[in-house]
Design a protein around this motif. Structure first.
Motif, PDB file in Angstrom:
ATOM      1  N   SER A  21       0.847  -1.209   0.000  1.00  0.00           N
ATOM      2  CA  SER A  21       0.000   0.000   0.000  1.00  0.00           C
ATOM      3  C   SER A  21       0.874   1.248   0.000  1.00  0.00           C
ATOM      4  CB  SER A  21      -0.913   0.043   1.229  1.00  0.00           C
ATOM      5  OG  SER A  21      -1.703  -1.101   1.315  1.00  0.00           O
ATOM      6  N   GLU A  41      10.033   2.721   6.599  1.00  0.00           N
ATOM      7  CA  GLU A  41       9.705   1.336   6.939  1.00  0.00           C
ATOM      8  C   GLU A  41      10.572   0.911   8.122  1.00  0.00           C
ATOM      9  OE1 GLU A  41       7.609  -1.304   6.305  1.00  0.00           O
ATOM     10  OE2 GLU A  41       8.909  -2.251   7.782  1.00  0.00           O
ATOM     11  N   LYS A  42       9.933   0.398   9.171  1.00  0.00           N
ATOM     12  CA  LYS A  42      10.713   0.108  10.385  1.00  0.00           C
ATOM     13  C   LYS A  42      11.592  -1.127  10.245  1.00  0.00           C
ATOM     14  CE  LYS A  42       7.131  -2.460  12.844  1.00  0.00           C
ATOM     15  NZ  LYS A  42       6.298  -2.538  14.021  1.00  0.00           N
ATOM     16  N   ALA A  49       2.441  -7.645   6.301  1.00  0.00           N
ATOM     17  CA  ALA A  49       1.548  -8.624   5.672  1.00  0.00           C
ATOM     18  C   ALA A  49       1.908  -8.872   4.207  1.00  0.00           C
ATOM     19  CB  ALA A  49       0.104  -8.136   5.777  1.00  0.00           C
ATOM     20  N   THR A  50       2.450  -7.848   3.535  1.00  0.00           N
ATOM     21  CA  THR A  50       2.720  -7.991   2.101  1.00  0.00           C
ATOM     22  C   THR A  50       3.633  -9.176   1.803  1.00  0.00           C
ATOM     23  OG1 THR A  50       2.362  -5.642   1.730  1.00  0.00           O
ATOM     24  CG2 THR A  50       3.717  -6.795   0.091  1.00  0.00           C
ATOM     25  N   CYS A  53       1.742 -12.778   2.578  1.00  0.00           N
ATOM     26  CA  CYS A  53       0.369 -13.054   2.139  1.00  0.00           C
ATOM     27  C   CYS A  53       0.301 -14.156   1.084  1.00  0.00           C
ATOM     28  CB  CYS A  53      -0.276 -11.768   1.610  1.00  0.00           C
ATOM     29  SG  CYS A  53       0.212 -11.252  -0.023  1.00  0.00           S
ATOM     30  N   GLY A  54      -0.934 -14.570   0.799  1.00  0.00           N
ATOM     31  CA  GLY A  54      -1.167 -15.584  -0.226  1.00  0.00           C
ATOM     32  C   GLY A  54      -1.100 -14.989  -1.629  1.00  0.00           C
ATOM     33  N   GLY A  56      -3.292 -13.866  -3.535  1.00  0.00           N
ATOM     34  CA  GLY A  56      -4.404 -14.183  -4.432  1.00  0.00           C
ATOM     35  C   GLY A  56      -5.082 -12.894  -4.870  1.00  0.00           C
ATOM     36  N   VAL A 182       8.900   4.941  12.872  1.00  0.00           N
ATOM     37  CA  VAL A 182       8.170   6.143  13.274  1.00  0.00           C
ATOM     38  C   VAL A 182       7.786   5.996  14.738  1.00  0.00           C
ATOM     39  CG1 VAL A 182       6.053   7.480  12.923  1.00  0.00           C
ATOM     40  CG2 VAL A 182       7.354   6.641  10.950  1.00  0.00           C
ATOM     41  N   GLY A 340      -7.630  -8.598   5.157  1.00  0.00           N
ATOM     42  CA  GLY A 340      -7.117  -9.797   4.503  1.00  0.00           C
ATOM     43  C   GLY A 340      -7.104  -9.758   2.994  1.00  0.00           C
ATOM     44  N   GLY A 342      -5.745  -6.726   1.110  1.00  0.00           N
ATOM     45  CA  GLY A 342      -5.162  -5.451   0.691  1.00  0.00           C
ATOM     46  C   GLY A 342      -4.101  -5.567  -0.379  1.00  0.00           C
ATOM     47  N   MET A 344      -4.301  -7.396  -3.184  1.00  0.00           N
ATOM     48  CA  MET A 344      -4.950  -7.337  -4.506  1.00  0.00           C
ATOM     49  C   MET A 344      -5.545  -5.956  -4.805  1.00  0.00           C
ATOM     50  SD  MET A 344      -8.437  -9.480  -3.774  1.00  0.00           S
ATOM     51  CE  MET A 344      -7.718 -10.750  -2.747  1.00  0.00           C
TER      52      MET A 344
HETATM   53  C1  LIG Z   1      -1.550 -15.043   5.816  1.00  0.00           C
HETATM   54  C2  LIG Z   1      -2.067 -13.902   4.976  1.00  0.00           C
HETATM   55  C3  LIG Z   1      -2.607 -14.172   3.717  1.00  0.00           C
HETATM   56  C4  LIG Z   1      -3.081 -13.125   2.926  1.00  0.00           C
HETATM   57  N1  LIG Z   1      -3.523 -13.411   1.677  1.00  0.00           N
HETATM   58  C5  LIG Z   1      -3.915 -12.390   0.866  1.00  0.00           C
HETATM   59  C6  LIG Z   1      -4.308 -12.650  -0.476  1.00  0.00           C
HETATM   60  O1  LIG Z   1      -4.323 -13.804  -0.934  1.00  0.00           O
HETATM   61  N2  LIG Z   1      -4.643 -11.582  -1.252  1.00  0.00           N
HETATM   62  C7  LIG Z   1      -4.644 -10.305  -0.777  1.00  0.00           C
HETATM   63  O2  LIG Z   1      -4.982  -9.387  -1.507  1.00  0.00           O
HETATM   64  N3  LIG Z   1      -4.276 -10.039   0.498  1.00  0.00           N
HETATM   65  C8  LIG Z   1      -3.910 -11.043   1.321  1.00  0.00           C
HETATM   66  N4  LIG Z   1      -3.546 -10.771   2.604  1.00  0.00           N
HETATM   67  C9  LIG Z   1      -3.652  -9.399   3.104  1.00  0.00           C
HETATM   68  C10 LIG Z   1      -2.519  -8.555   2.588  1.00  0.00           C
HETATM   69  O3  LIG Z   1      -1.296  -9.170   2.886  1.00  0.00           O
HETATM   70  C11 LIG Z   1      -2.552  -7.170   3.236  1.00  0.00           C
HETATM   71  O4  LIG Z   1      -3.860  -6.627   3.212  1.00  0.00           O
HETATM   72  C12 LIG Z   1      -1.617  -6.215   2.487  1.00  0.00           C
HETATM   73  O5  LIG Z   1      -0.351  -6.794   2.309  1.00  0.00           O
HETATM   74  C13 LIG Z   1      -1.508  -4.945   3.287  1.00  0.00           C
HETATM   75  O6  LIG Z   1      -0.423  -4.205   2.766  1.00  0.00           O
HETATM   76  P1  LIG Z   1       0.009  -2.887   3.518  1.00  0.00           P
HETATM   77  O7  LIG Z   1       1.117  -2.309   2.739  1.00  0.00           O
HETATM   78  O8  LIG Z   1      -1.180  -2.075   3.790  1.00  0.00           O
HETATM   79  O9  LIG Z   1       0.510  -3.432   4.949  1.00  0.00           O
HETATM   80  P2  LIG Z   1       1.859  -4.202   5.307  1.00  0.00           P
HETATM   81  O10 LIG Z   1       2.340  -5.047   4.207  1.00  0.00           O
HETATM   82  O11 LIG Z   1       1.613  -4.850   6.621  1.00  0.00           O
HETATM   83  O12 LIG Z   1       2.916  -3.033   5.462  1.00  0.00           O
HETATM   84  C14 LIG Z   1       2.889  -2.147   6.560  1.00  0.00           C
HETATM   85  C15 LIG Z   1       4.313  -1.836   6.908  1.00  0.00           C
HETATM   86  O13 LIG Z   1       4.344  -0.815   7.885  1.00  0.00           O
HETATM   87  C16 LIG Z   1       5.483  -1.012   8.677  1.00  0.00           C
HETATM   88  N5  LIG Z   1       5.332  -0.266   9.941  1.00  0.00           N
HETATM   89  C17 LIG Z   1       4.452  -0.518  10.945  1.00  0.00           C
HETATM   90  N6  LIG Z   1       4.655   0.345  11.955  1.00  0.00           N
HETATM   91  C18 LIG Z   1       5.679   1.170  11.576  1.00  0.00           C
HETATM   92  C19 LIG Z   1       6.346   2.255  12.210  1.00  0.00           C
HETATM   93  N7  LIG Z   1       6.016   2.673  13.433  1.00  0.00           N
HETATM   94  N8  LIG Z   1       7.338   2.856  11.532  1.00  0.00           N
HETATM   95  C20 LIG Z   1       7.699   2.451  10.282  1.00  0.00           C
HETATM   96  N9  LIG Z   1       7.108   1.413   9.657  1.00  0.00           N
HETATM   97  C21 LIG Z   1       6.092   0.779  10.286  1.00  0.00           C
HETATM   98  C22 LIG Z   1       5.510  -2.518   8.875  1.00  0.00           C
HETATM   99  O14 LIG Z   1       6.790  -2.982   9.250  1.00  0.00           O
HETATM  100  C23 LIG Z   1       5.047  -3.026   7.523  1.00  0.00           C
HETATM  101  O15 LIG Z   1       6.126  -3.422   6.670  1.00  0.00           O
HETATM  102  C24 LIG Z   1      -3.057 -11.790   3.420  1.00  0.00           C
HETATM  103  C25 LIG Z   1      -2.512 -11.523   4.675  1.00  0.00           C
HETATM  104  C26 LIG Z   1      -2.012 -12.563   5.451  1.00  0.00           C
HETATM  105  C27 LIG Z   1      -1.408 -12.262   6.801  1.00  0.00           C
END
Ligand SMILES: Cc1cc2nc3c(=O)[nH]c(=O)nc-3n(C[C@H](O)[C@H](O)[C@H](O)COP(=O)(O)OP(=O)(O)OC[C@H]3O[C@@H](n4cnc5c(N)ncnc54)[C@H](O)[C@@H]3O)c2cc1C
Length: 387
Positions: A21, A41-42, A49-50, A53-54, A56, A182, A340, A342, A344
């Motif tokens: 995201s 990024e910490k 989660a990225t 994740c699966g 999909g 942060v 779950g 985010g 895609m």
């Molecule tokens: C087991 C599993 C299976 C999944 N399967 C799917 C799927 O099949 N398809 C799908 O679309 N989604 C799936 N998801 C969901 C998907 O992984 C997440 O919705 C998506 O990756 C979210 O991305 P993001 O960038 O918002 O968050 P994240 O990838 O979690 O990134 C957030 C980042 O912020 C950083 N952060 C947090 N606090 C701080 C701070 N204080 N300072 C600096 N950095 C910080 C973290 O270290 C992290 O790297 C799955 C999730 C899981 C756990």
């Protein structure tokens, strides 16, 4: 992945979170001409989660907002390699999602979702048991009633997809700092003033919360209560075998998903309900329940050896739809609560949030994605199709 060098004292926008995201938001803003964007990024990129994740990619949702975001994101992924000028391979495999109904009642509820999906231009079909068995012949015919199938759903390789957004962001001038945490957000009145990190303070009037499972914590730093919580979800991968399954197979009744990657390994997970928290530990209970449920539906999976299991955080919103929104604090924006799915939706997350920040007309209706939708409300459009 490399980290840019000099730590900045000020920025136009600071994005908190180096997941899919955060990097999609960074790329979209930079592409539209915003300068001096910093991503913090910490840990390492994709450590949330990225990278767990699966990956999909499906458009078969029960709520209009999720359907539209997923459909537009699929359109983006189909061209992403060129759009992001990526020389690696994001491995977008469009072999569909087959969602099985366990009985007639569930099949009847699926009809409503399929009607919605078709109205929005998503080509989902309802399949009889016989038709479903043609798509995935090793399904246990005793274990399901019928299915829905969308052939343009699929799967991506999460690490190269993240890398593609990362490299495209760098070439648009975005600065990315890993291992930078942060710690606080400073305001002047109701305006964002600075982001405090363990490497220094960055003065900025725009802070974007893309912190995944920790989005609630970052919200509190800015004085904003975001109604989300995080839950550990477990997943595993098997040894690679000869290709035998095209689509992702999902059962909401059994609470499982299972698919074969281009490499041949099977990836599968379960939506066990867990207490809210931040732990991403692995359990034997998951392995046991996963094995029992998946082999009932897909018996040949029982012959495979598990290579690795792990956990990651789902960031859940009350209606299981994302929160992509401005907030009552001027200059503070959120992209979280993906519940779950985010990964895609990331292309549209980036596009919509960039439009909100730059005051452009939104490409999709955003009322159902706003933080304010939760104010004193019972949720009418709760997404049901979540594992
Ligand atoms: C087991 C599993 C299976 C999944 N399967 C799917 C799927 O099949 N398809 C799908 O679309 N989604 C799936 N998801 C969901 C998907 O992984 C997440 O919705 C998506 O990756 C979210 O991305 P993001 O960038 O918002 O968050 P994240 O990838 O979690 O990134 C957030 C980042 O912020 C950083 N952060 C947090 N606090 C701080 C701070 N204080 N300072 C600096 N950095 C910080 C973290 O270290 C992290 O790297 C799955 C999730 C899981 C756990």
């Amino acid at each position: 992945m490399k980290t840019s060098d000099a730590f900045p004292k000020k920025a136009t926008a600071v994005i908190i979170g180096g997941g899919i995201s955060g990097l999609s938001i960074a790329w979209h803003l930079a592409k539209k001409g915003m300068k001096d964007i910093v991503v913090l990024e910490k840990s390492y990129l994709g450590s949330g989660a990225t990278g767990r994740c699966g990956a999909g990619i499906r458009q078969q949702w029960s709520s209009e907002a999720n359907c539209l975001m997923a459909k537009k994101s699929v359109e983006f992924f189909e061209k992403a390699q060129d759009t992001l000028k990526y020389d690696g391979d994001i491995q977008f495999k469009q072999e569909g999602y087959l969602i099985v109904a366990s009985d007639k009642d569930e099949a009847d509820t699926f009809k409503e979702s399929v009607k919605l999906q078709n109205r929005l231009g998503i080509p989902t079909e309802i399949l009889s048991k016989k038709e479903a068995l043609k798509v995935v012949p090793h399904l246990n015919p005793e274990a399901f009633h019928s299915a829905t199938f969308c052939k343009t759903d699929g799967h991506l390789y999460p690490f190269t997809t993240l890398d593609a957004f990362y490299k495209a962001s760098l070439s648009e001038g975005v600065k990315v700092f890993t291992y930078t945490e942060v710690l606080a957000i400073h305001k002047e009145g109701d305006n964002i003033h600075a982001v405090v990190t363990d490497k220094g303070v960055i003065k900025t009037s725009i802070a974007i919360n893309a912190a995944g499972g920790h989005a609630g914590v970052i919200g509190k730093m800015a004085g904003i209560e975001i109604p989300v919580y995080s839950q550990n979800r477990e997943i595993l991968v098997t040894e690679p075998v000869e290709r035998m399954q095209g689509p992702m197979v999902i059962s909401f009744t059994k609470n499982i998903y299972c698919q074969q990657t281009p490499h041949g390994a099977f990836i599968m997970g379960r939506g066990d309900d867990r207490d809210a928290g931040y732990s991403v530990h692995s359990t034997h209970a998951f392995l046991d329940a996963m094995a029992k449920t998946v082999t009932d539906l897909l018996p040949p999976i029982g012959n495979l050896r598990v290579i690795r299991q792990w956990g990651g955080l789902y960031n859940m919103s009350p209606d299981h739809q994302p929160i992509i929104s401005s907030t009552p604090v001027q200059g503070f924006y959120v992209a979280c609560g993906f519940s779950g799915h985010g990964f895609m939706l990331a292309p549209m997350t980036g596009l919509l949030l960039s439009e909100i920040i730059l005051n452009e007309p939104p490409s999709l209706p955003i009322e159902n994605l706003s933080l304010s939708r939760f104010k004193g409300k019972t949720y009418q459009d709760v997404e049901k199709n979540v594992v």
